[in-house]
Design an enzyme around this catalytic site. Sequence first.
Site, PDB file in Angstrom:
ATOM      1  CD  GLU A 117      -2.192  -1.470   2.919  1.00  0.00           C
ATOM      2  OE1 GLU A 117      -1.710  -0.910   3.793  1.00  0.00           O
ATOM      3  OE2 GLU A 117      -3.340  -2.110   2.865  1.00  0.00           O
ATOM      4  CE1 TYR A 168       2.985   2.247  11.438  1.00  0.00           C
ATOM      5  CE2 TYR A 168       1.071   2.076   9.845  1.00  0.00           C
ATOM      6  CZ  TYR A 168       2.403   1.733  10.208  1.00  0.00           C
ATOM      7  OH  TYR A 168       3.052   0.912   9.297  1.00  0.00           O
TER       8      TYR A 168
HETATM    9  C1  FAD Z   1       4.386  -8.753   3.868  1.00  0.00           C
HETATM   10  C2  FAD Z   1       4.621  -7.532   3.629  1.00  0.00           C
HETATM   11  C3  FAD Z   1       3.695  -6.411   3.620  1.00  0.00           C
HETATM   12  C4  FAD Z   1       4.299  -5.158   3.371  1.00  0.00           C
HETATM   13  N1  FAD Z   1       3.464  -4.103   3.133  1.00  0.00           N
HETATM   14  C5  FAD Z   1       3.901  -2.948   2.932  1.00  0.00           C
HETATM   15  C6  FAD Z   1       2.751  -1.669   2.544  1.00  0.00           C
HETATM   16  O1  FAD Z   1       1.772  -2.042   2.440  1.00  0.00           O
HETATM   17  N2  FAD Z   1       3.467  -0.648   2.342  1.00  0.00           N
HETATM   18  C7  FAD Z   1       4.757  -0.378   2.373  1.00  0.00           C
HETATM   19  O2  FAD Z   1       5.221   0.747   2.144  1.00  0.00           O
HETATM   20  N3  FAD Z   1       5.550  -1.317   2.718  1.00  0.00           N
HETATM   21  C8  FAD Z   1       5.261  -2.793   3.109  1.00  0.00           C
HETATM   22  N4  FAD Z   1       6.008  -3.373   3.278  1.00  0.00           N
HETATM   23  C9  FAD Z   1       7.298  -3.239   4.148  1.00  0.00           C
HETATM   24  C10 FAD Z   1       8.599  -2.869   2.995  1.00  0.00           C
HETATM   25  O3  FAD Z   1       8.464  -4.031   2.129  1.00  0.00           O
HETATM   26  C11 FAD Z   1       9.818  -3.109   3.880  1.00  0.00           C
HETATM   27  O4  FAD Z   1       9.688  -2.467   5.103  1.00  0.00           O
HETATM   28  C12 FAD Z   1      10.963  -2.715   2.930  1.00  0.00           C
HETATM   29  O5  FAD Z   1      11.121  -3.402   2.015  1.00  0.00           O
HETATM   30  C13 FAD Z   1      12.222  -3.436   3.876  1.00  0.00           C
HETATM   31  O6  FAD Z   1      13.287  -2.999   3.068  1.00  0.00           O
HETATM   32  P1  FAD Z   1      14.626  -3.187   4.008  1.00  0.00           P
HETATM   33  O7  FAD Z   1      15.860  -2.994   2.853  1.00  0.00           O
HETATM   34  O8  FAD Z   1      14.653  -2.082   5.169  1.00  0.00           O
HETATM   35  O9  FAD Z   1      14.806  -4.624   4.635  1.00  0.00           O
HETATM   36  P2  FAD Z   1      14.862  -5.950   3.958  1.00  0.00           P
HETATM   37  O10 FAD Z   1      13.929  -5.986   2.922  1.00  0.00           O
HETATM   38  O11 FAD Z   1      14.383  -6.901   5.196  1.00  0.00           O
HETATM   39  O12 FAD Z   1      16.335  -6.303   3.503  1.00  0.00           O
HETATM   40  C14 FAD Z   1      17.033  -6.780   4.394  1.00  0.00           C
HETATM   41  C15 FAD Z   1      18.216  -7.757   3.499  1.00  0.00           C
HETATM   42  O13 FAD Z   1      19.571  -7.894   4.303  1.00  0.00           O
HETATM   43  C16 FAD Z   1      19.808  -9.215   3.869  1.00  0.00           C
HETATM   44  N5  FAD Z   1      20.591  -9.995   4.907  1.00  0.00           N
HETATM   45  C17 FAD Z   1      20.088 -10.312   6.049  1.00  0.00           C
HETATM   46  N6  FAD Z   1      21.044 -10.784   6.944  1.00  0.00           N
HETATM   47  C18 FAD Z   1      22.056 -10.389   6.252  1.00  0.00           C
HETATM   48  C19 FAD Z   1      23.685 -10.653   6.533  1.00  0.00           C
HETATM   49  N7  FAD Z   1      23.935 -11.045   7.673  1.00  0.00           N
HETATM   50  N8  FAD Z   1      24.396 -10.110   5.477  1.00  0.00           N
HETATM   51  C20 FAD Z   1      24.168  -9.894   4.387  1.00  0.00           C
HETATM   52  N9  FAD Z   1      22.930  -9.355   3.987  1.00  0.00           N
HETATM   53  C21 FAD Z   1      21.773  -9.820   4.902  1.00  0.00           C
HETATM   54  C22 FAD Z   1      18.515  -9.812   3.661  1.00  0.00           C
HETATM   55  O14 FAD Z   1      18.596 -11.110   2.674  1.00  0.00           O
HETATM   56  C23 FAD Z   1      17.883  -8.685   2.783  1.00  0.00           C
HETATM   57  O15 FAD Z   1      17.803  -8.773   1.499  1.00  0.00           O
HETATM   58  C24 FAD Z   1       5.700  -4.827   3.309  1.00  0.00           C
HETATM   59  C25 FAD Z   1       6.504  -5.976   3.735  1.00  0.00           C
HETATM   60  C26 FAD Z   1       6.133  -7.209   3.887  1.00  0.00           C
HETATM   61  C27 FAD Z   1       7.183  -8.340   3.956  1.00  0.00           C
END
Ligand code: FAD
Length: 581
Positions: free
Chosen positions: A82, A201
């Site tokens: 969303e 929120y």
């Molecule tokens: C089911 C679901 C619904 C969602 N709904 C929404 C929504 O409606 N609206 C919205 O805006 N957002 C939503 N989100 C949230 C959004 O998708 C995430 O907050 C965002 O994509 C997170 O990105 P990030 O890079 O912070 O973390 P992540 O995507 O968690 O990335 C972390 C990365 O680090 C890697 N990693 C982990 N440990 C290590 C390590 N030791 N060494 C190297 N790499 C490592 C992992 O493999 C991963 O690729 C949703 C997410 C999910 C799962």
Amino acid sequence: MYYSKGNYEAFARPRKPANIEAKSAYLVGGGLASLAAAAFLIRDGHMAGDRITILEASAISGGALDGAGDAETGWLIRGGREMEDHFECLWDLYRSIPSLEVEGASVLDEFYWLNKDDPNHSLQRATIERGQDAKTGMDFTLTSKARREIIELVLALPEQLYDKRINEVLGKDFFDSNFWLYWRTMFAFEEWHSALEMKLYVQRFIHHINGLPDFSTLKFTRYNQYESLVLPLITWLRQQGVKVQFDTQVMNVVFDIASDHKVANRIEWIHDGQQGGVDVTEDDLVFVTNGSLVENSQWGDHHTPAKFDPIVHDGGSWHLWRNIAAQDPTFGRPDKFCARPEESQWASASITTLDARIPAYIEKIAKRPTRTGNVVTGGIVSVRDSSWLLSWTVNRQPHFKQQPPEQTVVWFYALFTDRPGDYVKKPMRDCTGEEITKEWLFHLGVPVDEIDQLAAEGAITRPCMMPFITAFFLTRNGTDRPKVVPDGVKNFAFIGQFAESTRDCIFTTEYSVRTGMEAVYQLLNIERGVPEVFGSIYDVRELIKSAVFLRDREKLQVPFFAKRWVEKTIIGRLLEEYGLI
Ligand SMILES: Cc1cc2nc3c(=O)[nH]c(=O)nc-3n(C[C@H](O)[C@H](O)[C@H](O)COP(=O)(O)OP(=O)(O)OC[C@H]3O[C@@H](n4cnc5c(N)ncnc54)[C@H](O)[C@@H]3O)c2cc1C
């Protein structure tokens, strides 16, 4: 770093930071936070792309933003996003990333045009009694007591809510309301989650209050978010020369910590099964995504339940954060988030329909055809009387570019994975994809004698258990998450959902991009402001508008003694204009 708003700063281009040619950057984790930070390093920090390396544990970029699978084994999406027009940092990023769909356009242009032509709204937000309209309508059914509690929550100081649960500050009237049904299913909040985050929120999305019942303030991408958001970004980053080192589990970042400085000086990893690492100097910038909402997520299939794996494994993001946190108290407390998986888990399922009878049931509830390429359900449909508290949605189809036209991809999720279902009588976490399909078809209103056969042959369903999906919603205080750049740190930043950027709320793509941007702007001392969190909570018009909806449009009676004052002030005019009096 400072925050700014308005066009002056939005369109300004920062000049090259001092000494940028001597610097390089390592980004741990290949999710949106890292990809965004890499893009800001290049666009706003003028860093050459070939001086940037992303270290990713898995074999693919994008982290939580996934989209995989195929027509034979079923399409896979752990979630759908969303989105809204006030994801200020995210749109600041995507205005600069070329679209892969529309020649000459940016990803922002593409998204903007799509949502102009095909605006989102839901025609049936909730069902009851097996596919009947729950008739929740546009009403929130909040009593005056519940409304008062919401106002007190917004007025509370953050520290008054540290480590408090939502059900410690909001009462039965609130939990019985339509508002809570809409709210918790839309954002995945549970009663035991953080009251502080609930406050953030309400403040952050006050301008969405009128859109809660029909999602008319939401926007969605054309395809799944891997194809629509990750692919254009990683393509552009690669064109700039950014390297991604896959299969690299970063185990630790080692710091040199003295009274006057904290400097990251080595990254330790296991790459392709081999221990290794790199020494870094104060000129090298290190960004770590600490903690992940999709850590340990496990897929099942049509005949196998998804495994629930709540263990903190070596080489994962919690383990990495623990190793970093052990070096300094300002590096946060990972165990506040990764040690209560029963409070942070839920499961989703990706359903690929094969039998044409299923879309007919979907269309009855969505009140729209599934195959036009346009909005279908317009956000989730929640099943009010489901013991799993299940919701499902059909986004624009095809949801994958390679998806055959006869298939429909459905996203399904349930907030209570430990309660027996209404048809399958088993908790969702113990169910195969086929059993989850049965429970869904039951609540769609499929005749009972057709459910088992349709579930067996008419769909491929892949459940996904996510033990830490709402870990960031667990009760916390103001220092459990480390600051993006902790005090005294010279060359290191935390990014993603578990880095503290006090003003914004989490579980959003925006938050990951925001922390990436704040990290880059702080470490490189970039002269442009980071876009401020949209300030609707400080806009009296938004407050009046939300009050109108929270009261289910019941007008306020102006006491006689106040009438003259109201009539003669701009406040009175606004109250009238927005329908509160
Ligand atoms: C089911 C679901 C619904 C969602 N709904 C929404 C929504 O409606 N609206 C919205 O805006 N957002 C939503 N989100 C949230 C959004 O998708 C995430 O907050 C965002 O994509 C997170 O990105 P990030 O890079 O912070 O973390 P992540 O995507 O968690 O990335 C972390 C990365 O680090 C890697 N990693 C982990 N440990 C290590 C390590 N030791 N060494 C190297 N790499 C490592 C992992 O493999 C991963 O690729 C949703 C997410 C999910 C799962």
